[in-house]
Design a protein around this motif. Structure first.
Motif, PDB file in Angstrom:
ATOM      1  N   THR A 205       0.830  -1.205   0.000  1.00  0.00           N
ATOM      2  CA  THR A 205       0.000   0.000   0.000  1.00  0.00           C
ATOM      3  C   THR A 205       0.865   1.255   0.000  1.00  0.00           C
ATOM      4  O   THR A 205       0.654   2.168  -0.802  1.00  0.00           O
ATOM      5  CB  THR A 205      -0.939  -0.002   1.230  1.00  0.00           C
ATOM      6  OG1 THR A 205      -1.756  -1.172   1.164  1.00  0.00           O
ATOM      7  CG2 THR A 205      -1.807   1.232   1.256  1.00  0.00           C
ATOM      8  N   THR A 206       1.844   1.297   0.883  1.00  0.00           N
ATOM      9  CA  THR A 206       2.692   2.478   1.005  1.00  0.00           C
ATOM     10  C   THR A 206       3.517   2.711  -0.255  1.00  0.00           C
ATOM     11  O   THR A 206       3.570   3.839  -0.770  1.00  0.00           O
ATOM     12  CB  THR A 206       3.629   2.347   2.224  1.00  0.00           C
ATOM     13  OG1 THR A 206       2.839   2.188   3.393  1.00  0.00           O
ATOM     14  CG2 THR A 206       4.523   3.569   2.374  1.00  0.00           C
ATOM     15  N   THR A 207       4.149   1.670  -0.773  1.00  0.00           N
ATOM     16  CA  THR A 207       4.980   1.852  -1.957  1.00  0.00           C
ATOM     17  C   THR A 207       4.139   2.139  -3.198  1.00  0.00           C
ATOM     18  O   THR A 207       4.575   2.884  -4.077  1.00  0.00           O
ATOM     19  CB  THR A 207       5.914   0.650  -2.187  1.00  0.00           C
ATOM     20  OG1 THR A 207       5.152  -0.554  -2.251  1.00  0.00           O
ATOM     21  CG2 THR A 207       6.960   0.558  -1.094  1.00  0.00           C
ATOM     22  N   TYR A 208       2.938   1.602  -3.258  1.00  0.00           N
ATOM     23  CA  TYR A 208       2.061   1.944  -4.379  1.00  0.00           C
ATOM     24  C   TYR A 208       1.745   3.439  -4.361  1.00  0.00           C
ATOM     25  O   TYR A 208       1.827   4.114  -5.389  1.00  0.00           O
ATOM     26  CB  TYR A 208       0.761   1.133  -4.359  1.00  0.00           C
ATOM     27  CG  TYR A 208      -0.195   1.622  -5.423  1.00  0.00           C
ATOM     28  CD1 TYR A 208       0.017   1.283  -6.755  1.00  0.00           C
ATOM     29  CD2 TYR A 208      -1.257   2.462  -5.111  1.00  0.00           C
ATOM     30  CE1 TYR A 208      -0.820   1.767  -7.747  1.00  0.00           C
ATOM     31  CE2 TYR A 208      -2.090   2.948  -6.098  1.00  0.00           C
ATOM     32  CZ  TYR A 208      -1.870   2.604  -7.414  1.00  0.00           C
ATOM     33  OH  TYR A 208      -2.689   3.093  -8.395  1.00  0.00           O
ATOM     34  N   GLU A 209       1.400   3.957  -3.190  1.00  0.00           N
ATOM     35  CA  GLU A 209       1.113   5.386  -3.061  1.00  0.00           C
ATOM     36  C   GLU A 209       2.301   6.225  -3.521  1.00  0.00           C
ATOM     37  O   GLU A 209       2.125   7.244  -4.192  1.00  0.00           O
ATOM     38  CB  GLU A 209       0.785   5.739  -1.609  1.00  0.00           C
ATOM     39  CG  GLU A 209      -0.527   5.201  -1.102  1.00  0.00           C
ATOM     40  CD  GLU A 209      -0.686   5.359   0.414  1.00  0.00           C
ATOM     41  OE1 GLU A 209       0.174   6.013   1.060  1.00  0.00           O
ATOM     42  OE2 GLU A 209      -1.662   4.820   0.953  1.00  0.00           O
ATOM     43  N   LEU A 210       3.485   5.795  -3.173  1.00  0.00           N
ATOM     44  CA  LEU A 210       4.690   6.551  -3.507  1.00  0.00           C
ATOM     45  C   LEU A 210       5.091   6.428  -4.975  1.00  0.00           C
ATOM     46  O   LEU A 210       5.594   7.383  -5.567  1.00  0.00           O
ATOM     47  CB  LEU A 210       5.869   6.080  -2.639  1.00  0.00           C
ATOM     48  CG  LEU A 210       5.767   6.359  -1.150  1.00  0.00           C
ATOM     49  CD1 LEU A 210       6.884   5.641  -0.400  1.00  0.00           C
ATOM     50  CD2 LEU A 210       5.832   7.870  -0.884  1.00  0.00           C
TER      51      LEU A 210
ATOM     52  N   ILE B  60      12.206   6.625   2.875  1.00  0.00           N
ATOM     53  CA  ILE B  60      12.495   5.432   3.676  1.00  0.00           C
ATOM     54  C   ILE B  60      12.031   5.621   5.123  1.00  0.00           C
ATOM     55  O   ILE B  60      11.556   4.675   5.751  1.00  0.00           O
ATOM     56  CB  ILE B  60      13.990   5.014   3.584  1.00  0.00           C
ATOM     57  CG1 ILE B  60      14.175   3.577   4.066  1.00  0.00           C
ATOM     58  CG2 ILE B  60      14.888   5.973   4.318  1.00  0.00           C
ATOM     59  CD1 ILE B  60      13.652   2.539   3.149  1.00  0.00           C
ATOM     60  N   ALA B  61      12.114   6.837   5.647  1.00  0.00           N
ATOM     61  CA  ALA B  61      11.650   7.096   7.019  1.00  0.00           C
ATOM     62  C   ALA B  61      10.137   6.916   7.111  1.00  0.00           C
ATOM     63  O   ALA B  61       9.633   6.361   8.094  1.00  0.00           O
ATOM     64  CB  ALA B  61      12.056   8.491   7.479  1.00  0.00           C
ATOM     65  N   LEU B  62       9.400   7.347   6.099  1.00  0.00           N
ATOM     66  CA  LEU B  62       7.945   7.168   6.072  1.00  0.00           C
ATOM     67  C   LEU B  62       7.604   5.678   6.047  1.00  0.00           C
ATOM     68  O   LEU B  62       6.735   5.213   6.798  1.00  0.00           O
ATOM     69  CB  LEU B  62       7.343   7.853   4.843  1.00  0.00           C
ATOM     70  CG  LEU B  62       5.870   7.528   4.553  1.00  0.00           C
ATOM     71  CD1 LEU B  62       4.973   8.183   5.597  1.00  0.00           C
ATOM     72  CD2 LEU B  62       5.497   7.944   3.157  1.00  0.00           C
ATOM     73  N   ILE B  63       8.281   4.919   5.196  1.00  0.00           N
ATOM     74  CA  ILE B  63       8.047   3.475   5.096  1.00  0.00           C
ATOM     75  C   ILE B  63       8.354   2.819   6.437  1.00  0.00           C
ATOM     76  O   ILE B  63       7.574   2.004   6.943  1.00  0.00           O
ATOM     77  CB  ILE B  63       8.895   2.867   3.960  1.00  0.00           C
ATOM     78  CG1 ILE B  63       8.474   3.447   2.609  1.00  0.00           C
ATOM     79  CG2 ILE B  63       8.790   1.339   3.955  1.00  0.00           C
ATOM     80  CD1 ILE B  63       9.432   3.169   1.467  1.00  0.00           C
ATOM     81  N   ASP B  64       9.485   3.189   7.024  1.00  0.00           N
ATOM     82  CA  ASP B  64       9.892   2.653   8.328  1.00  0.00           C
ATOM     83  C   ASP B  64       8.846   2.981   9.398  1.00  0.00           C
ATOM     84  O   ASP B  64       8.454   2.114  10.190  1.00  0.00           O
ATOM     85  CB  ASP B  64      11.251   3.241   8.706  1.00  0.00           C
ATOM     86  CG  ASP B  64      11.862   2.594   9.931  1.00  0.00           C
ATOM     87  OD1 ASP B  64      11.428   1.507  10.348  1.00  0.00           O
ATOM     88  OD2 ASP B  64      12.810   3.193  10.485  1.00  0.00           O
ATOM     89  N   ASN B  65       8.362   4.215   9.409  1.00  0.00           N
ATOM     90  CA  ASN B  65       7.345   4.615  10.403  1.00  0.00           C
ATOM     91  C   ASN B  65       6.051   3.828  10.250  1.00  0.00           C
ATOM     92  O   ASN B  65       5.429   3.448  11.244  1.00  0.00           O
ATOM     93  CB  ASN B  65       7.053   6.112  10.317  1.00  0.00           C
ATOM     94  CG  ASN B  65       8.181   6.951  10.864  1.00  0.00           C
ATOM     95  OD1 ASN B  65       8.979   6.496  11.679  1.00  0.00           O
ATOM     96  ND2 ASN B  65       8.261   8.196  10.402  1.00  0.00           N
TER      97      ASN B  65
ATOM     98  N   GLU C 130      -3.769  -1.582  -5.533  1.00  0.00           N
ATOM     99  CA  GLU C 130      -4.681  -0.661  -6.197  1.00  0.00           C
ATOM    100  C   GLU C 130      -6.054  -1.307  -6.276  1.00  0.00           C
ATOM    101  O   GLU C 130      -6.268  -2.241  -7.021  1.00  0.00           O
ATOM    102  CB  GLU C 130      -4.164  -0.329  -7.591  1.00  0.00           C
ATOM    103  CG  GLU C 130      -5.014   0.684  -8.309  1.00  0.00           C
ATOM    104  CD  GLU C 130      -4.469   0.958  -9.692  1.00  0.00           C
ATOM    105  OE1 GLU C 130      -4.643   0.095 -10.566  1.00  0.00           O
ATOM    106  OE2 GLU C 130      -3.883   2.024  -9.873  1.00  0.00           O
ATOM    107  N   GLU C 131      -6.989  -0.816  -5.509  1.00  0.00           N
ATOM    108  CA  GLU C 131      -8.310  -1.436  -5.450  1.00  0.00           C
ATOM    109  C   GLU C 131      -9.351  -0.710  -6.290  1.00  0.00           C
ATOM    110  O   GLU C 131     -10.327  -1.294  -6.720  1.00  0.00           O
ATOM    111  CB  GLU C 131      -8.784  -1.489  -4.008  1.00  0.00           C
ATOM    112  CG  GLU C 131      -7.919  -2.321  -3.126  1.00  0.00           C
ATOM    113  CD  GLU C 131      -8.324  -2.234  -1.670  1.00  0.00           C
ATOM    114  OE1 GLU C 131      -7.686  -2.894  -0.857  1.00  0.00           O
ATOM    115  OE2 GLU C 131      -9.271  -1.514  -1.346  1.00  0.00           O
ATOM    116  N   SER C 132      -9.148   0.557  -6.561  1.00  0.00           N
ATOM    117  CA  SER C 132     -10.196   1.343  -7.185  1.00  0.00           C
ATOM    118  C   SER C 132     -10.225   1.230  -8.702  1.00  0.00           C
ATOM    119  O   SER C 132     -11.251   1.461  -9.315  1.00  0.00           O
ATOM    120  CB  SER C 132     -10.031   2.816  -6.800  1.00  0.00           C
ATOM    121  OG  SER C 132      -8.784   3.297  -7.244  1.00  0.00           O
TER     122      SER C 132
END
Length: 176
Positions: free
Chosen positions: A61-66, A84-89, A157-159
């Motif tokens: 989900t996170t990497t798709y958004e990015l 990477i900090a966002l992914i880690d968080n 991607e669900e939509s």
């Protein structure tokens, strides 16, 4: 008569494309500049495998958004490094929510991947540019996929609906 010849020609072309695709199925299909993603759980216990699945889903989900609008692997690499900090968080927040006590490590760069056979294709072992999350001792069966190009991110991607078309059917409809 012309329609019959055209249909036979189209069927021959379709057969040629189909058999050529089948012959290439054993070839390595991951581009050399691909970025992979891998999650290694603490163990093969049901609990550790369930945590691995949750981390996998969060990463997708996170990497798709990015990366959804990314045009190349160099751009994808820059975006991952910058976030990477966002992914880690997000992984940390998930593991706190799940009361996961064993910790984890995240690394983006060259990481080892063992050989894998999947759907008749053998993926060579080696070091690949990748986003790696290791949970606890990292001794369980891992999950991995290609992060960029986004071979595994489509699940996130669900939509958006995907429409599949048959090449031969399109040609027949166009010319008949």
């Amino acid at each position: 008569m012309k329609k019959t010849i055209l249909i036979l020609f189209i069927l021959f072309l379709g057969y040629s494309f189909f058999t050529k695709g089948m012959a290439n199925a054993s070839e390595l299909i991951i581009p050399s500049d691909a970025i992979r993603m891998r999650v290694i759980p603490n163990s093969n216990s049901e609990y550790d495998q369930a945590i691995k699945e949750k981390v996998k889903e969060e990463l997708q989900t996170t990497t798709y958004e990015l990366l959804k609008d990314t045009k190349g692997s160099e751009e994808a690499e820059r975006i991952i490094n910058a976030n990477i900090a966002l992914i880690d968080n997000r992984i940390n927040d998930l593991l706190i929510k799940e009361n996961y006590p064993l910790g984890y490590q995240i690394h983006f760069g060259q990481n080892y991947f063992p050989e894998k056979n999947f759907k008749g294709v053998t993926y060579e072992e080696g070091y690949y540019n990748s986003l790696l999350v290791t949970l606890g001792e990292g001794k369980g069966d891992n999950w991995w996929c290609v992060l960029f190009p986004p071979m595994c991110l489509m699940e996130a991607e669900e939509s958006e609906e995907v429409e599949y078309k048959f090449f031969i059917q399109e040609l027949i409809e166009k010319y008949l």
